[in-house]
Design a protein around this motif. Structure first.
Motif, PDB file in Angstrom:
ATOM      1  N   VAL A  87       3.453  -4.077   8.498  1.00 56.85           N
ATOM      2  CA  VAL A  87       2.017  -4.371   8.458  1.00 56.85           C
ATOM      3  C   VAL A  87       1.524  -4.677   9.873  1.00 56.85           C
ATOM      4  CG1 VAL A  87       0.257  -5.980   7.658  1.00 56.85           C
ATOM      5  CG2 VAL A  87       2.108  -5.303   6.106  1.00 56.85           C
ATOM      6  N   PHE A 107       5.170   0.039   3.082  1.00 58.72           N
ATOM      7  CA  PHE A 107       4.436  -0.894   3.958  1.00 58.72           C
ATOM      8  C   PHE A 107       5.136  -2.245   3.835  1.00 58.72           C
ATOM      9  CE2 PHE A 107      -0.076  -2.590   5.001  1.00 58.72           C
ATOM     10  CZ  PHE A 107       0.052  -2.231   6.337  1.00 58.72           C
ATOM     11  N   CYS A 110       5.005  -7.529   4.155  1.00 65.38           N
ATOM     12  CA  CYS A 110       3.697  -7.802   3.559  1.00 65.38           C
ATOM     13  C   CYS A 110       3.712  -9.227   2.970  1.00 65.38           C
ATOM     14  CB  CYS A 110       3.481  -6.749   2.470  1.00 65.38           C
ATOM     15  SG  CYS A 110       1.982  -6.962   1.567  1.00 65.38           S
ATOM     16  N   GLN A 115      -3.150  -7.629   2.687  1.00 65.36           N
ATOM     17  CA  GLN A 115      -2.321  -6.643   3.388  1.00 65.36           C
ATOM     18  C   GLN A 115      -1.879  -5.541   2.426  1.00 65.36           C
ATOM     19  OE1 GLN A 115       0.794  -9.226   4.942  1.00 65.36           O
ATOM     20  NE2 GLN A 115      -0.228  -9.345   6.957  1.00 65.36           N
ATOM     21  N   ALA A 116      -1.499  -5.941   1.207  1.00 66.75           N
ATOM     22  CA  ALA A 116      -1.066  -4.956   0.211  1.00 66.75           C
ATOM     23  C   ALA A 116      -2.207  -3.994  -0.118  1.00 66.75           C
ATOM     24  CB  ALA A 116      -0.588  -5.671  -1.053  1.00 66.75           C
ATOM     25  N   GLY A 119      -2.732  -1.511   2.619  1.00 66.31           N
ATOM     26  CA  GLY A 119      -1.659  -0.513   2.579  1.00 66.31           C
ATOM     27  C   GLY A 119      -1.946   0.555   1.539  1.00 66.31           C
ATOM     28  N   VAL A 127       4.260  -0.833  -1.290  1.00 70.52           N
ATOM     29  CA  VAL A 127       4.061  -2.019  -0.449  1.00 70.52           C
ATOM     30  C   VAL A 127       5.138  -3.034  -0.850  1.00 70.52           C
ATOM     31  CG1 VAL A 127       1.582  -1.739  -0.081  1.00 70.52           C
ATOM     32  CG2 VAL A 127       2.385  -3.094  -2.017  1.00 70.52           C
ATOM     33  N   PRO A 129       5.802  -6.903  -0.760  1.00 69.30           N
ATOM     34  CA  PRO A 129       5.608  -8.338  -0.526  1.00 69.30           C
ATOM     35  C   PRO A 129       6.969  -9.041  -0.433  1.00 69.30           C
ATOM     36  CG  PRO A 129       4.289  -7.565  -2.393  1.00 69.30           C
ATOM     37  CD  PRO A 129       5.259  -6.475  -2.063  1.00 69.30           C
TER      38      PRO A 129
END
Ligand code: E4P
Length: 216
Positions: A87, A107, A110, A115-116, A119, A127, A129
Motif C-alpha cells: 500500500v 495489495f 493493508c 486502504q482496502a 486497492g 487485498v 489486511p
C-alpha cells in the motif's frame, strides 16, 4: 473460504499441498530471508510447480515504474504468480496500470478499510489486511477484514480479501465468520487447525477396543 500457506519453506508447502488443504502460498521478503535458498527465482519456481492456484511474490521496488516493470517480469515466471504490491501512492499507481494487463495483484501491508477500498478501486485481485500486526498494537485487526468484505459486497467489487498476519487458529475461525475469501496461515497454525486432543484420545480408544474385538 480457501486457505493459503504463509511461508517460503518448500517442505512445509509440499506437506500442506499433499494434504489437499491449501490452494495457494503467500511469501514475503522476511519469509524468504528465513530460508536457506540463495536462488530466489529457483525457489519461487519450485513452489509454482506444485498444484497451487496462487503464489504471491512481493515486488521490492518503491516507485511506480519500478513496481510495474518488476510485476511484468515476476508474473512472466509462472501462470500462478500473483505480484504483491505494498500500500502506497506508488502501489496504487502501479496496480491501476498492471491490473489492465491482467497481471494478478495482492495489495499487501493493508491496515485499514480505506486502504482496502482504494486497492479494490484500482483493480487489485486481492487485498491483504494484516490482522495480527493490528492486534499487536491493540487494534481490532479482524474489523478491517469484516469492513472490507462488507464494502466489496455492497458495491459488487470483485477484489478478494485475504486475512493475513494470522497468529492462531481462532483468527482463522473469525476470518471465516466475517466472510474473508481466504486466510493465509503460518504452517504451525495450519497444523494446530488439524489437531484436537479429543480426536487423538478417540482414535487411540477405538484402536484399543478393536484389538479386544479381534482377540475374541
Ligand atoms: C501476508 O501475505 C504476509 O506474508 C503475512 O501474513 C505477514 O504476517 P506477519 O505479521 O506474521 O509477518
Amino acid at each position: 473460504m480457501r486457505i493459503f500457506l504463509d511461508t517460503a519453506n518448500i517442505e512445509h508447502i509440499r506437506h500442506a499441498a499433499k494434504l489437499g488443504i491449501i490452494s495457494g502460498v503467500t511469501t514475503n521478503p522476511s519469509l524468504v530471508a528465513r530460508e536457506k535458498s540463495v536462488d530466489f527465482k529457483a525457489a519461487v519456481l519450485e513452489i509454482c510447480a506444485l498444484p497451487l492456484e496462487h503464489v504471491s511474490v512481493e515486488a521490492l521496488s518503491l516507485d511506480a515504474q519500478g513496481m510495474i516493470e518488476e510485476a511484468r517480469h515476476i508474473s512472466s515466471w509462472a501462470p500462478n504468480i500473483t505480484v504483491k504490491i505494498p500500500v502506497s501512492e506508488a502501489g496504487l499507481e502501479a496496480i491501476s496500470v498492471i491490473s489492465r494487463e491482467k497481471i494478478k495483484t495482492n495489495f499487501t501491508l493493508c491496515f485499514s478499510a480505506n486502504q482496502a477500498l482504494l486497492g479494490a478501486i484500482v483493480g487489485a485481485t486481492y487485498v491483504s489486511p494484516f490482522v495480527g500486526r493490528l492486534d499487536d498494537i491493540s487494534h481490532q485487526g479482524m474489523q478491517v477484514v469484516e469492513d472490507a468484505v462488507e464494502i466489496f459486497k455492497k458495491y459488487d467489487l470483485h477484489t478478494q480479501v485475504i486475512a493475513a498476519s494470522i497468529r492462531h487458529p481462532l483468527h482463522v475461525i473469525a476470518a471465516a465468520k466475517v466472510g474473508a475469501h481466504i486466510a493465509t496461515v503460518p504452517y504451525n497454525v495450519l497444523m494446530q487447525m488439524i489437531r484436537h486432543p479429543l480426536t487423538d484420545i478417540g482414535i487411540a480408544r477405538f484402536a484399543d477396543d478393536w484389538r479386544e474385538v479381534m482377540k475374541k
